[in-house]
Design a protein around this motif. Structure first.
Motif, short mmCIF file in Angstrom:
data_model
loop_
_atom_site.label_atom_id
_atom_site.label_comp_id
_atom_site.label_asym_id
_atom_site.label_seq_id
_atom_site.Cartn_x
_atom_site.Cartn_y
_atom_site.Cartn_z
N TRP A 78 0.83 -1.20 0.00
CA TRP A 78 0.00 0.00 0.00
C TRP A 78 0.87 1.26 0.00
CZ3 TRP A 78 0.65 -3.29 4.09
CH2 TRP A 78 1.18 -2.76 5.28
N SER A 113 -8.74 -4.48 -14.30
CA SER A 113 -9.39 -3.27 -14.82
C SER A 113 -8.67 -1.97 -14.47
CB SER A 113 -10.84 -3.21 -14.37
OG SER A 113 -11.61 -4.15 -15.09
N MET A 114 -7.64 -2.02 -13.66
CA MET A 114 -6.80 -0.83 -13.49
C MET A 114 -5.96 -0.61 -14.75
SD MET A 114 -5.97 -0.81 -9.39
CE MET A 114 -4.29 -0.25 -9.59
N TYR A 396 -11.40 7.38 -9.44
CA TYR A 396 -10.90 6.11 -8.92
C TYR A 396 -11.28 4.96 -9.84
CZ TYR A 396 -15.76 5.12 -7.57
OH TYR A 396 -17.11 4.89 -7.59
N TRP A 397 -10.69 3.81 -9.59
CA TRP A 397 -11.13 2.55 -10.16
C TRP A 397 -10.41 1.42 -9.42
CZ3 TRP A 397 -15.57 2.22 -11.71
CH2 TRP A 397 -16.05 1.15 -12.49
N SER A 398 -10.69 0.17 -9.85
CA SER A 398 -10.15 -1.00 -9.17
C SER A 398 -9.99 -2.13 -10.17
CB SER A 398 -11.06 -1.42 -8.02
OG SER A 398 -12.36 -1.72 -8.50
N GLY A 402 -8.86 -7.23 -6.76
CA GLY A 402 -8.89 -6.43 -5.54
C GLY A 402 -8.01 -5.21 -5.51
N THR A 403 -7.10 -5.04 -6.48
CA THR A 403 -6.28 -3.83 -6.49
C THR A 403 -7.19 -2.61 -6.60
OG1 THR A 403 -6.03 -3.99 -8.90
CG2 THR A 403 -4.30 -5.00 -7.56
N TRP A 404 -6.80 -1.52 -5.95
CA TRP A 404 -7.65 -0.32 -6.02
C TRP A 404 -6.81 0.94 -5.83
CZ3 TRP A 404 -6.72 -2.40 -1.29
CH2 TRP A 404 -6.76 -1.59 -0.15
N TRP A 406 -7.32 5.60 -5.75
CA TRP A 406 -8.09 6.83 -5.96
C TRP A 406 -7.14 8.02 -5.97
CZ3 TRP A 406 -7.06 9.58 -1.62
CH2 TRP A 406 -6.99 8.91 -0.38
N ILE A 416 -2.96 3.88 -3.31
CA ILE A 416 -2.99 2.65 -4.09
C ILE A 416 -2.84 1.47 -3.14
CG2 ILE A 416 -0.51 2.84 -4.60
CD1 ILE A 416 -1.07 1.33 -7.21
N ARG A 433 -11.01 -0.84 1.91
CA ARG A 433 -11.06 0.42 1.17
C ARG A 433 -11.63 1.54 2.03
NH1 ARG A 433 -12.86 -1.57 -4.94
NH2 ARG A 433 -11.50 -3.41 -4.98
#
Length: 446
Positions: A78, A113-114, A396-398, A402-404, A406, A416, A433
């Protein structure tokens, strides 16, 4: 705001640039070529340097460590950065429990999707060259889509009624998931079933993907609903068409190299196999985390011929994605490399859905209050309506594992979180989150 950003960015990065400039001048005199320092970030600058209390960052780190210790995830990396200063950059747990490989800052992740925001940046770079605009019909660049129809109705007996489009979907709608395309990740309607039957996401290349999508009707008339879709894979294809380069080659030359993103690609080199994290799910029967098997219907991540999926195909590291995010925080520039204009970044992080349409909204779905969509980012345009502590315009997105992330442009800040978790969480697992947001913003808002 801009002047504060400029001054704050001149902390360690400007000093690094000054050192690099001296080195560059020396190498120039000796006839050598110098390259920008792309090592940032390697360590945290600390809570105080980033404008947080030491207690806040200690609580944040402890909360993430507890999530790992409780077996909510096998491991995590993180990072929190504000005003160009890294408040925390740490890791805990395992990249592979069975192999006893620790999770480290050097670990590689399936970001799924990142990948989408990276594709959006690539497409915006081509817009700055005048190669497309938001009101252009998608069929201008993909003639195969000119004769698409729309699903009007269907029943359980398999009867389907199709009809003509009221108009062609635009590039703006392609970029904000309101063009009407399906995806195949969910849904029992004929459109999403066709995506699965035709194995669109298992296409061998982008040409095949476009060919398969061209045989599937739209779910709804353009602009009327927000439905997560194959749109960003289509965007990757358009990057290929407009640039004349394979998608991955374009990203490597115009994004990864300038930003120093040396760990980001559509596949993993054999030499980096030990850096690649495994994916885990919680097994209720055994009461523990279990490693997921690789999908037999898709090429291995070690296969260089994998589909260059703009919607979900990339592997990356925390370091690389942090550099990508800081470029966006800096309104398109990092360490002297200009990727996008500030205007383009502003467009990307601005809601572009039709009036009244919200993120995940449609005919029978109200959507998420206060949230819309820009260019491959969700956008919190009204934090009060969204019941969010984050600044107005936070985007933001993820990823599916599970990666995320903003980015809060009000505070020039990004977060991150990198994990590999897919297929089920431990009962009572922490909402990691929300926990991160609560701790960070309780400090900023007090």
């Amino acid at each position: 705001m801009a002047s504060n950003r400029m001054n704050s960015q001149c902390s360690p990065r400007c000093r690094r640039f000054g050192i690099s400039a001296i080195l560059a001048f020396s190498l120039f005199l000796s006839g050598s070529l110098a390259y920008a320092d792309t090592s940032w970030p390697t360590t945290a600058d600390g809570a105080t340097a980033a404008g947080f209390s030491v207690d806040t960052i200690n609580r944040l780190d402890a909360a993430m460590e507890k999530i790992v210790a409780d077996n909510d995830v096998a491991g995590m990396v993180w990072m929190l950065a504000k005003d160009g200063q890294v408040a925390t950059y740490d890791s805990a747990g395992y990249a592979s429990i069975e192999d006893q490989r620790p999770m480290t800052k050097d670990t590689l992740f399936r970001i799924y999707s990142m990948t989408k925001p990276i594709t959006g940046v690539a497409l915006m770079m081509l817009r700055e060259q005048g190669l497309w605009d938001f009101d252009d019909p998608v069929s201008k660049f993909i003639p195969e889509f000119a004769d698409l129809e729309v699903l009007l109705q269907y029943d359980e007996a398999g009867n389907i009624e199709l009809g003509p489009l009221t108009r062609q979907p635009t590039m703006r709608e392609l970029l904000n998931h309101s063009a009407g395309f399906g995806y195949g990740l969910s849904g029992n309607d004929p459109v999403n079933e066709s995506f699965r039957e035709l194995e669109v996401l298992a296409s061998p290349d982008l040409n095949a993907l476009i060919s398969r999508v061209s045989n599937i009707p739209l779910l709804y008339q353009p602009g009327e609903q927000w439905v997560y879709s194959v749109a960003v894979d289509i965007q990757g294809y358009i990057v290929e068409k407009l640039s004349g380069q394979p998608f991955g080659e374009f990203l490597q030359e115009h994004l990864y190299q300038p930003l120093g993103m040396t760990d980001t690609a559509f596949y993993v080199d054999e030499a980096d196999r030990d850096r690649f994290a495994d994916v885990y799910r919680w097994d209720r029967e055994q009461g523990k985390l279990m490693r997921n098997a690789e999908r037999p219907d898709r090429p291995s991540y070690f296969d260089a011929d994998r589909l260059e999926s703009g919607g979900g195909g990339l592997v990356s590291s925390t370091h690389d994605y942090a550099r990508f995010l800081q470029m966006l925080v800096n309104e398109g520039e990092l360490d002297g490399e200009r990727i996008l204009s500030p205007e383009s970044v502003e467009i990307m992080r601005t809601n572009s859905l039709a009036d009244g349409l919200l993120l995940r909204g449609g005919d029978t779905r109200p959507g998420q209050a206060g949230q819309g969509f820009g260019v491959d980012f969700a956008v919190i345009f009204d934090p009060e309506a969204a019941r969010s502590k984050q600044g107005e315009g936070t985007y933001y997105w993820s990823g599916a594992a599970g990666t995320w992330f903003w980015i809060d442009p009000v505070h020039d800040m990004f977060w991150i979180g990198m994990i590999q978790s897919q297929g089920g969480m431990r009962p009572g697992a922490a909402n990691m989150r929300q926990i991160a947001v609560d701790i960070i913003y309780d400090d900023l808002n007090n």
